[in-house]
Motif scaffolding. Structure first.
Motif, mmCIF file in Angstrom:
data_model
loop_
_atom_site.group_PDB
_atom_site.id
_atom_site.type_symbol
_atom_site.label_atom_id
_atom_site.label_comp_id
_atom_site.label_asym_id
_atom_site.label_seq_id
_atom_site.Cartn_x
_atom_site.Cartn_y
_atom_site.Cartn_z
ATOM 1 N N VAL A 100 0.905 -1.267 0.041
ATOM 2 C CA VAL A 100 -0.190 -0.018 -0.033
ATOM 3 C C VAL A 100 0.805 1.290 -0.105
ATOM 4 O O VAL A 100 0.520 2.204 -0.522
ATOM 5 N N LYS A 101 1.958 1.108 0.760
ATOM 6 C CA LYS A 101 3.086 2.116 0.551
ATOM 7 C C LYS A 101 3.238 2.985 -0.753
ATOM 8 O O LYS A 101 3.733 3.874 -0.961
ATOM 9 N N THR A 102 3.274 2.103 -1.934
ATOM 10 C CA THR A 102 3.293 2.459 -3.309
ATOM 11 C C THR A 102 2.199 3.536 -3.633
ATOM 12 O O THR A 102 2.489 4.453 -4.592
ATOM 13 N N ILE A 103 1.085 3.759 -2.908
ATOM 14 C CA ILE A 103 0.049 4.413 -2.934
ATOM 15 C C ILE A 103 0.047 5.544 -2.082
ATOM 16 O O ILE A 103 -0.038 6.688 -2.276
ATOM 17 N N LYS A 104 0.016 5.285 -0.887
ATOM 18 C CA LYS A 104 -0.076 5.977 0.392
ATOM 19 C C LYS A 104 0.700 5.453 1.522
ATOM 20 O O LYS A 104 0.437 4.127 1.729
#
Length: 322
Positions: free
Chosen positions: A81-85
Motif C-alpha cells: 500500500v505504501k506505493t500509493i500512500k
C-alpha cells in the motif's frame, strides 16, 4: 440512486451489512466446528486430550507461529500500500484482519478484495484491488514453486501412476490458450473496469523492484512458517516422520488444496481431504490428519477472523478524498 438515499438510511444499511458479515462469519465457524462431517467435535477434543496437545508449551509455540504468520502478512500489505500512500502497521492490521473476516464466506477469498478497497477513497480503490492481487499472486507463486517440487518428488517416491503424455498435452494447451488470450487482449480494447492489459502491466512495472522482491520474500517467510507449523503438529501427535519426507507431503498438499476452488470457511475440508489422501502414503491415520488441519484452520483463519470482526464492526466509510 444511492446518492438520493437519506444519510440515516444509508447508515442503517451499512450497520446491517457489517452485522451480517460478523454474524455470518461466527455462524460458519460455529457450524464448521459443531457439524463437521469429517471430524466430530467430541472426537476432536478427545483426541487432543489423549495426545497432550493442550500443554502450555505447545499452545504458546503454536500461537507464536500464527502471530508471526499474520505479522508478515500485515507487513506485506503495509509495504504494498505504501506505493500509493503510507499507512501505519495498525491500519494494515485492521484492513488485513477485517478483510479476512469479510472473505470468510466468499469463494476463494474474493470478499477480501472489496473489504480492503472500501477503506480507501474511490480514486484509490482500483489500485488497491490490484495491489491485493499482487500480494496474493506472490503467495501463490511460492506455494506453486515448492508444491511442484514436492509433488514431483512425491510422485516418484511413492510410484503414483501418472499419464505424463496427457498431462503435458493438457498443460501445453492451457499455456497456449493463455498466451493467445494475453496477446489478443493486449491488441484489443479489452479492459477490466478501466484497466486494459497494457495499463495493468504498466501499473506492475511502476512498482519498484525492491517492493516486488520484498513482497516475494515475505510470502516465502509466511510459507515456511505455516508449513513448519503443520510439521510441528505432526510431532505433537507423535507421528514419526522425518522433516524432509513430511515437507514433501505438506508442500504437495498445499499446492493441490490451493488449486481447488473453495470458500474460505471450507478450507479445512478441502485441505483435510487432500491431506488424508497424501498422508495415507506415509501411514499417518485419518483422525490425526483431520485434527491437524482443523487446528491449522482455527489458528490461522478462525481465530484471526474473530479479532477481525471487531474491526468490521468499528469500520467507518472514508468521508474525504485522500
Amino acid at each position: 440512486m444511492l446518492y438520493n438515499i437519506p444519510y440515516k438510511t444509508k447508515q442503517f444499511f451499512f450497520v446491517l451489512i457489517k452485522l451480517s458479515i460478523v454474524v455470518g462469519a461466527f455462524y460458519f465457524i460455529y457450524n464448521k466446528l459443531i457439524e463437521n462431517e469429517q471430524l466430530r467435535l467430541s472426537d476432536f477434543l478427545s483426541f487432543l486430550k489423549e495426545n497432550d496437545t493442550f500443554s502450555t508449551k505447545n499452545i504458546l509455540f503454536l500461537i507464536i507461529l500464527s502471530v508471526f504468520n499474520w505479522f508478515f502478512e500485515i507487513l506485506k500489505w503495509k509495504t504494498l500500500v505504501k506505493t500509493i500512500k503510507a499507512i501505519s502497521f495498525k491500519e494494515a492490521l485492521e484492513q488485513s484482519l477485517g478483510g479476512l473476516t469479510a472473505s470468510l464466506i466468499t469463494p476463494n477469498r474474493i470478499g477480501d478484495y472489496g473489504a480492503k478497497a472500501i477503506y480507501y477513497s474511490t480514486s484509490h480503490r482500483k489500485r488497491i484491488v490490484l495491489l491485493n492481487l499482487l500480494g496474493n499472486m506472490s503467495q501463490m507463486t511460492t506455494t506453486t514453486i515448492f508444491g511442484v517440487i514436492g509433488l514431483i518428488v512425491f510422485i516418484n517416491k511413492y510410484q503414483i501412476e501418472v499419464d505424463y503424455f496427457k498431462f503435458a498435452k493438457f498443460g501445453t494447451i492451457i499455456i497456449l490458450l493463455g498466451v493467445f488470450a494475453f496477446f489478443g487482449a493486449k491488441q484489443s480494447k479489452f479492459n477490466i473496469k478501466g484497466y486494459s492489459v497494457s495499463k495493468l502491466m504498466e501499473f506492475i512495472k511502476k512498482i519498484p523492484i525492491r517492493i516486488h522482491l520484498f513482497n516475494l520474500s515475505l510470502s516465502l517467510i509466511r510459507y515456511l512458517i505455516f508449513s513448519f507449523q503443520f510439521y510441528y503438529l505432526l510431532m505433537i501427535f507423535g507421528v514419526e516422520v522425518d522433516y524432509v519426507k513430511a515437507m514433501v507431503v505438506i508442500t504437495s498438499m498445499y499446492l493441490l488444496a490451493s488449486i481447488i476452488p473453495s470458500i474460505t470457511i471450507f478450507d479445512v475440508v478441502v485441505k483435510g481431504s487432500v491431506a488424508v489422501f497424501l498422508f495415507g502414503f506415509v501411514q499417518v491415520n485419518e483422525l490425526t490428519i483431520l485434527s491437524i488441519t482443523t487446528l491449522m484452520w482455527l489458528l490461522n483463519f478462525a481465530i484471526p477472523s474473530i479479532f477481525g470482526s471487531y474491526f468490521v464492526l468499528n469500520f467507518k466509510l472514508p468521508t474525504h478524498k485522500e
